[in-house]
Write an enzyme that holds these catalytic residues in place. Structure first.
Site, PDB file in Angstrom:
ATOM      1  CG  ASN A 170      43.928  36.542  82.948  1.00  0.00           C
ATOM      2  OD1 ASN A 170      43.383  35.533  82.550  1.00  0.00           O
ATOM      3  ND2 ASN A 170      43.932  36.883  84.249  1.00  0.00           N
ATOM      4  CD  GLU A 171      40.381  36.172  85.460  1.00  0.00           C
ATOM      5  OE1 GLU A 171      40.045  34.980  85.424  1.00  0.00           O
ATOM      6  OE2 GLU A 171      40.693  36.782  86.515  1.00  0.00           O
ATOM      7  CG  ASN A 172      42.978  43.444  82.847  1.00  0.00           C
ATOM      8  OD1 ASN A 172      42.962  42.888  83.948  1.00  0.00           O
ATOM      9  ND2 ASN A 172      44.098  43.763  82.233  1.00  0.00           N
TER      10      ASN A 172
END
Length: 809
Positions: A407-409
């Site tokens: 998630n979102e890295n």
């Protein structure tokens, strides 16, 4: 035959020299709560008072009874330990562990006595790893990326900081001889009505020379195979299988699979349920960019999704019944996809079983979120081991349709200054673009994998490019108004949302002694987002009159109602716009379905399980059939959205109205929307509302329900924000049925966004619908359920819990 002895009784927790009774499965916090050592961290500001728990080391102990004879080997099996621990039996070290997301097995043949599990503080473990590997950037100030543990234990912008430790899943002894089934990897496919199942089996032996046979059956189909060394494959073909479908597209038939291992008799047995279906992810390029469309059994889907976080920050408290309740709420709201977010956990079998039965597609994140994760040891080996175990564990579930790397890295590396700060250090890219896709391709080739969310498919593009792949829309809420959702048509919106406080009764329980105000101490403590209340007020000010000095204690009820209205309207603005652009946009996943404690957040269902107005709005937004009025091309378009299996055609009545209730102009138009299609109807210029005193109403005539479900739908369009609309003072009558099960409201004026906050009548009570706008002369009946302490309700009491948009003061 393998025998199992649960070890779920007789545990103690060592605390300051004392031995407290301990519950297994459980955690330190739940045991300290039960003993009265700590206050409930969900109430008031107690979270701060119990922060010391996460900084301590803890020991769980029990005594193993004498192990019965008759078996060649005995294993001690932990399904889950949270997180860094040493396991000793009569003082002998069995092993050390450091991963909440894995199971652990130890051979204790011939051993017995005092069993101790010594947990090191997760802070201590994470900080030691950070000291060896160096600092990595992080969206939050806690060291969660240095330990394989539920990240949101360390707090999030909706969650408390309650860093847990304990035996959070089942523990048992397994006694066996000759051989046991160590792992079963079911590869399930279907083609032209024939279901094919390959059961790839690993076995563990005590005797190498023993000849082993595998057998399996699905219904009346049976097959056998021999074990070659420590592995074997059983193949079955099942004719004329019924396909498993997501809800709204068909049924969810499930098939029992039984596998056994034998040598001169039965040694071990494995049972699961499977479903036959195909799943693809169409990421092909087109004139709009590159898509992200789920295709199940050849059917292209607009995914109607919600993001899922752990339903309790103390996850050992989540029961099978609680999973079922929450996921049934999702299904009842029209949801057909649940994304298990990467800052949480791989959920229990109970979660995926419920999704299988309810027809909810599951998008599963690997547990990485909002941080740069080191790729060196000791983390890399743990990441691969947990991925291999959980991919195989979850493979039987037909509801699981996607593995997502993080998630979102990938976005964080590009946009949040990580690249410069890392200066070449590892940060997780090798997991998301290397290790994890390799594990999925090797073990679970029937499901697609995507490296992250958001992800545009290539470093040649911005990771969050709305024209390619998945998109997270957070400029809206953080900086922009929800009207700006209409500026883009992303290919798939995997996160977006708007905050609102929980239900009033939830706040009263969580803050029992507080005079509630938007900025009272407890309210601020239960608001974890950066400048969350400021964003709520600025979001309101774009639409409603806001006092110059902000909302005071006396304005709390008004603030509470309006923020919940604004949340529902914001999410509606996004979903209506994006659904109207199907098939360019192929899905929306609202942030978020649920909460893990009582908090002001983006959730549709609050931390006590109460449904916010947003939840009821989702029922409308995610229904198969939806009408929405959209400004487009310099005018207005009525989008007729039909996600049903049958075409939808009929007549619409368009009324240009004044807020005083008069009809300025009216016309009827026809429409014809094909199955799984959207049809646009251009609104005639003479029917477009002008100025703050007018609005447009579009109604599907009652006869417009060929195929079912179309008649009676309505769309509203107000061209001006509420703060500029000269609403009349709302007038309506209220009547209540005997026993208080139904409240009927009859409008004498325009009544905008009427809401019965039933929990204000009694904390046990809920209403069966949310916001509703009534025209003069219209009425609505609201079901009220859950009475415990009251056996009747009068009209005046009901009126005290009814709220609607009021004219500007």
């Amino acid at each position: 035959m393998l025998e199992v002895t649960p070890i779920d009784e007789g545990w103690i927790l060592r605390h300051d020299g004392a031995a407290l009774p301990a519950t297994v499965p459980g955690c330190v916090h739940t045991d300290l709560l039960a003993a009265g050592i700590i206050p409930d961290p969900f109430l008031g500001r107690n979270e701060t008072d119990v922060a010391w728990v996460g900084r301590r080391d803890w020991t769980y102990e029990t005594t193993l009874s004498p192990i019965p004879g008759g078996h060649e080997q005995t294993d001690l099996v932990f399904d889950g330990l949270d997180t860094a621990a040493e396991i000793r039996l009569d003082g002998q070290l069995l092993g050390s562990v450091r991963n909440m997301h894995r199971s652990h097995r130890f051979d204790i043949t011939g051993l017995g006595g005092r069993l101790s599990v010594n947990f090191r503080s997760a802070y201590g473990e994470a900080e030691a790893v950070r000291g060896r590997l160096g600092e990595r950037p992080n969206a939050y100030p806690e060291p969660f990326q240095y330990i394989r543990k539920m990240a949101c234990s360390f707090g999030w912008d909706w969650g408390p900081t309650l860093v847990t430790a304990g035996i959070w899943k089942r523990v048992r002894l397994e006694h066996w001889s000759t051989a046991r089934i160590a792992r079963v990897r079911p590869v399930v496919t279907v083609e032209q009505g024939v279901g094919r199942v390959e059961l790839h089996v690993d076995v563990e032996r005590t005797r190498v020379e023993a000849g082993l046979t595998l057998g399996a059956r699905i219904g009346g189909v049976r097959a056998e195979a021999t074990v070659d060394g420590t592995s074997g494959v059983v193949r079955l073909e099942v004719p004329d299988v019924e396909l498993w479908w997501p809800r709204g597209y068909g049924e969810q038939p499930l098939y029992d699979v039984e596998l056994w291992l034998s040598h001169e008799g039965l040694l071990d047995i494995w049972r699961r349920r499977i479903g036959f279906r195909s799943v693809e992810l169409d990421r092909g390029a087109d004139e709009h960019g590159s898509g992200f469309t789920f295709v199940v059994n050849g059917e292209r889907l607009f995914a109607r999704g919600v993001n899922w976080i752990p339903d309790d920050v103390l996850p050992s408290r989540i029961t099978r019944e609680r999973y079922r309740t929450r996921l049934t709420q999702a299904a009842d709201a029209g949801v057909d996809l649940v994304r298990v977010w990467g800052g949480g956990i791989y959920e229990s079998e109970d979660f995926y079983d419920a999704c299988d039965e309810l027809g909810l597609l599951v998008w599963q994140d690997f547990p990485f979120a909002c941080a740069a994760y080191p790729e060196e040891q000791p983390l890399r080996g743990e990441v691969e081991a947990e991925a291999r175990e959980n991919v195989v564990r979850l493979m039987p579930h037909p509801s699981l349709v996607l593995w997502n790397g993080n998630n979102e890295n990938l976005w964080g590396f590009k946009d949040w200054g990580w690249e410069q700060r890392l200066a070449g250090d590892s940060w997780g890219e090798g997991y998301y673009l290397g290790l994890l896709p390799r594990v999925v391709a090797e073990l679970d080739p029937t499901r697609p994998y995507t490296p992250g969310s958001p992800w545009s498919g290539s470093w040649d593009r911005h990771p969050n490019d709305p024209a390619h792949g998945t998109h997270h829309s957070w400029e809206v809420w953080n900086r922009e108004d929800y009207a700006d959702y209409r500026l883009h048509v992303p290919r798939f919106v995997a996160e977006f949302g708007w905050q609102a406080p929980p239900a009033y009764a939830t706040l009263r329980r969580a803050l029992p002694d507080e005079e509630l105000a938007p900025d009272s101490p407890g309210m601020l403590h239960h608001q974890k987002a950066d400048d969350g209340n400021g964003k709520l007020v600025r979001g309101l000010a774009r639409h409603f009159p806001v006092p110059e000095q902000g909302f005071s204690e006396g304005d709390f009820d008004r603030w509470h109602y309006l923020t919940q209205v604004n949340q529902a309207r914001a999410v509606a603005a996004g979903i209506e716009h994006w659904r109207s652009h199907w098939p360019v946009c192929a899905g929306t996943i609202v942030w978020q379905l649920n909460d893990c404690w009582p908090v002001t957040s983006w959730a549709a269902i609050d931390g006590d399980g109460r449904e916010k107005p947003l939840y009821h709005e989702l029922k409308r937004l995610y229904a198969d059939r939806l009408l929405t009025l959209q400004p487009r091309g310099g005018g207005l378009v009525l989008a007729v959205i039909n996600q049903a299996t049958e075409p939808w055609k009929g007549r619409l009545t368009l009324r240009r109205m004044s807020v005083e209730g008069g009809v300025v102009a009216e016309a009827g138009v026809g429409f014809d929307a094909g199955a799984r299609a959207v049809s646009d109807v251009r609104v005639p210029r003479e029917l477009e509302p002008v100025g703050p005193k007018e609005f447009l109403v579009a109604d599907a005539d009652p006869g417009s329900d060929e195929g079912g479900g179309g008649g009676g739908l309505r769309a509203l369009y107000f061209p001006m924000p509420d703060r500029e609309v000269p609403y009349p003072r709302p007038r309506f009558d209220v009547s209540v049925s005997p026993g208080g099960e139904r409240v009927t409201v009859t409008a004498h004026t325009l009544v905008r966004d009427l809401l019965l906050q039933a929990d204000r009548l009694d904390p046990s009570v809920s209403a069966d619908r949310g916001l509703v706008t009534l025209l003069p002369g219209e009425r609505v009946t609201i079901g009220v359920r859950g009475w415990e302490t009251l056996d009747h309700l009068d009209a005046e009491t009901a009126r005290s819990a009814l709220y609607c948009v009021e004219p500007a003061r």
